[in-house]
Design an enzyme around this catalytic site. Sequence first.
Site: not given
Ligand code: AMP
Length: 220
Positions: A15, A90, A129, A162, A173
Amino acid sequence: MSLRVIFLGPPGAGKGTQAQNLAREWGVPHIATGDMLREAVAASSALGLEAKRHMNSGGLVPDPVVIGLVGERLGQPDAKTGCVLDGFPRTVAQAEALDALFARTGIALDRVVFFDVSRGELLRRLTGRRICRACGRSFHLVSAPPKVAGKCDACGGELHQRADDSEATVATRLDVYQTQTAPLLDYYRGRTLLAEVAGEGPVDRVAEAIRTAVGQAVTR
Ligand code: AMP
């Protein structure tokens, strides 16, 4: 042209890569809650400190925190023309809050693009990654390695993994995605907003499938 699109899919589905490129192409901001939360963590703000616990364990940051962040971001002038939302909503509660926000301003959502990728491929992508600390560019140890090990091709910055891309956290996750985020597929399918694209294969081919899916919504 105004365009409001959500990119929906599990972590590692691509994404972020697609949103970064296509938002630029479409002239709208790329709004990624994961990036916004990581910035808050790096700045050690109160919000960042709260978010960090959840992020490092692979869980979700509480809905009110994320909804507040996105509400503020969508109110900024550059978001008047639209947005590509990446990683938000989410949960169903977040989707409902977004509907309410758009309804208040008389704005319609154009499309929700779902990235379909198998669990095995997600695990492979996420655990391999590596991200540039300086510019955020993403590499993969096997399928998209940097020219010089540990260094970013674009800016020479240091590559790192990360904290939440470790094998144990990635599994959490993906489970969190299944239980909390996957129900959004039915939520948006019910509103005939959902388009599914095959998220495996070359970046250019996936981008073309997304353009087609979004183009159909815009010319509807
Ligand atoms: P991402 O970079 O999108 O994989 O997000 C990394 C982490 O940020 C996720 O595993 C969540 O802990 C938090 N996070 C990102 N977006 C959201 C969201 N919309 N709602 C809740 N937690 C989020």
